[in-house]
Design an enzyme around this catalytic site. Structure first.
Site, mmCIF file in Angstrom:
data_model
loop_
_atom_site.group_PDB
_atom_site.id
_atom_site.type_symbol
_atom_site.label_atom_id
_atom_site.label_comp_id
_atom_site.label_asym_id
_atom_site.label_seq_id
_atom_site.Cartn_x
_atom_site.Cartn_y
_atom_site.Cartn_z
ATOM 1 N N ARG A 174 -27.620 -22.344 -15.285
ATOM 2 C CA ARG A 174 -26.680 -21.998 -16.352
ATOM 3 C C ARG A 174 -25.639 -23.111 -16.435
ATOM 4 O O ARG A 174 -25.230 -23.649 -15.400
ATOM 5 C CB ARG A 174 -25.970 -20.671 -16.070
ATOM 6 N N GLU B 56 -23.359 -22.508 -25.519
ATOM 7 C CA GLU B 56 -24.656 -22.704 -26.194
ATOM 8 C C GLU B 56 -24.667 -21.964 -27.518
ATOM 9 O O GLU B 56 -24.185 -20.834 -27.567
ATOM 10 C CB GLU B 56 -25.795 -22.215 -25.294
ATOM 11 N N HIS C 31 -32.000 -25.472 -23.701
ATOM 12 C CA HIS C 31 -32.285 -24.273 -22.911
ATOM 13 C C HIS C 31 -33.730 -23.776 -23.143
ATOM 14 O O HIS C 31 -33.944 -22.687 -23.673
ATOM 15 C CB HIS C 31 -31.271 -23.157 -23.246
HETATM 16 C C1 GLV Z 1 -33.370 -18.184 -18.958
HETATM 17 O O1 GLV Z 1 -32.455 -18.923 -18.903
HETATM 18 C C2 GLV Z 1 -33.593 -17.123 -18.034
HETATM 19 O O2 GLV Z 1 -32.678 -16.731 -17.298
HETATM 20 O O3 GLV Z 1 -34.711 -16.602 -18.037
#
Ligand code: GLV
Length: 326
Positions: free
Chosen positions: A238, A267, A286
């Protein structure tokens, strides 16, 4: 009346057919635009189940509006977008999608590491922009990966899967985690070390720890100062595990050599963000778990968890397991 479900993103019809047969399903009708907060605040009032994605903050304030909500199925392994305490207090089950995305996310993490090390994205842009004039000895020369040291911070399932890939590259593997991983030590040869040792010794520092109050900004100015000048920072967990302002300074001041980032504090990140202006940053939007098969598998788990809870069965992948003990 049938139980009702709200899905915060447009999903392919065939993925939600099972739900539509048994329940009242409503879905936000955009694939790439988040559901507006006011829509979610209104929809949540009556629904029995909510299907969310990582960009939907499920706050105490939102949950307080829900009169019938029994489950939030989050299409991600991480659940930092959800106030788990507030959900648990209200007896609302929170489910995530572990396991199915492990290998896919490890592939992307390693791809990002390789791309950042060998300047793959920069090189691809260079040739398409017509900048290639001749072969030259140090044109787009990057960093070796083979036999270098990788430091994995957060040795969960994805961390272990990244370590397996690193072993194939003959890398020395260091890891730091809340608990020791004997299996990874014996089978993969990963070595447990303190956080300080990991950041001082690694050529590639890979962040894979979940975002919690303890891990927020764990990669800060002091940490970047302790890293090797030749080191690359790779973040596939993250954005907020790193303090982006300090990361930017460390990259500009050449305290570290580069970064590969799949995640950001805010984001979607704006194209004007200073980090995206740096040549030594490889940035992705992401997409850690974004293979077609894995994304379908993640949707399937969410669908299954919702079905099970709405029909009085135990969910498959529950986050707030204390609800089962009540
Ligand atoms: C994506 O970032 C997840 O946590 O699956």
């Amino acid at each position: 009346m049938k139980p009702s479900i709200y899905i915060t993103r447009k999903l392919p019809d065939e993925c939600v057919l099972e739900l539509q047969e048994k329940f009242d399903v409503k879905m936000w009708d955009h694939e790439e635009i988040s559901v507006p907060r006011e829509v979610l605040f209104s929809e949540i009032e009556e629904v029995d189940a909510l299907f969310t994605v990582v960009s939907d903050p499920v706050t105490e304030e939102l949950l307080a509006k829900a009169k019938n909500l029994r489950v939030v199925a989050n299409m991600a392994v991480g659940y930092d977008n959800i106030d788990i305490e507030a959900a648990t207090k209200r007896g609302i089950y929170v489910c995530n999608t572990p396991d199915v995305l492990t290998e896919t996310t490890a592939d992307l993490t390693f791809a990002l590491l390789l791309a950042a090390a060998r300047r793959v994205v920069e090189a691809a842009e260079f040739i398409k922009e017509g900048k290639w004039q001749s072969w030259s000895p140090f044109l787009l020369a990057g960093h070796d990966v083979y036999q270098k040291t990788i430091g994995i911070c957060g040795m969960g399932k994805i961390g272990e899967a990244v370590a397996r890939r690193a072993k194939g590259f003959g890398m020395e593997i260091l890891y730091h985690n809340r608990s020791r991983k004997p299996q990874a030590e014996q089978v993969i040869g990963a070595k447990y070390c303190s956080f300080d040792e990991l950041i001082e010794k690694s050529d590639f520092v890979v962040a894979l720890a979940p975002l919690t109050a303890e891990t927020k900004h764990m990669f800060n100015a002091d940490v970047f100062k302790k890293m090797k000048h030749s080191a690359l920072f790779i973040n596939a967990s993250r954005g907020a595990v790193a303090d982006e302002a300090s990361l930017y300074d460390a990259l500009v001041d050449k305290q570290i050599a580069g970064a590969g980032l799949d995640v950001f504090e805010q984001e979607p990140i704006s194209a004007d963000h200073p980090l995206l202006k740096l040549a030594n940053v490889t940035a992705l939007p992401h997409i850690g778990s974004a293979s077609i098969d894995t994304r379908r598998a993640m949707i399937h788990i969410c669908v299954e968890n919702i079905q099970r809870i709405l029909t009085g069965q135990e969910p498959k992948t529950l986050v707030n397991t204390q609800l089962l003990e009540r």
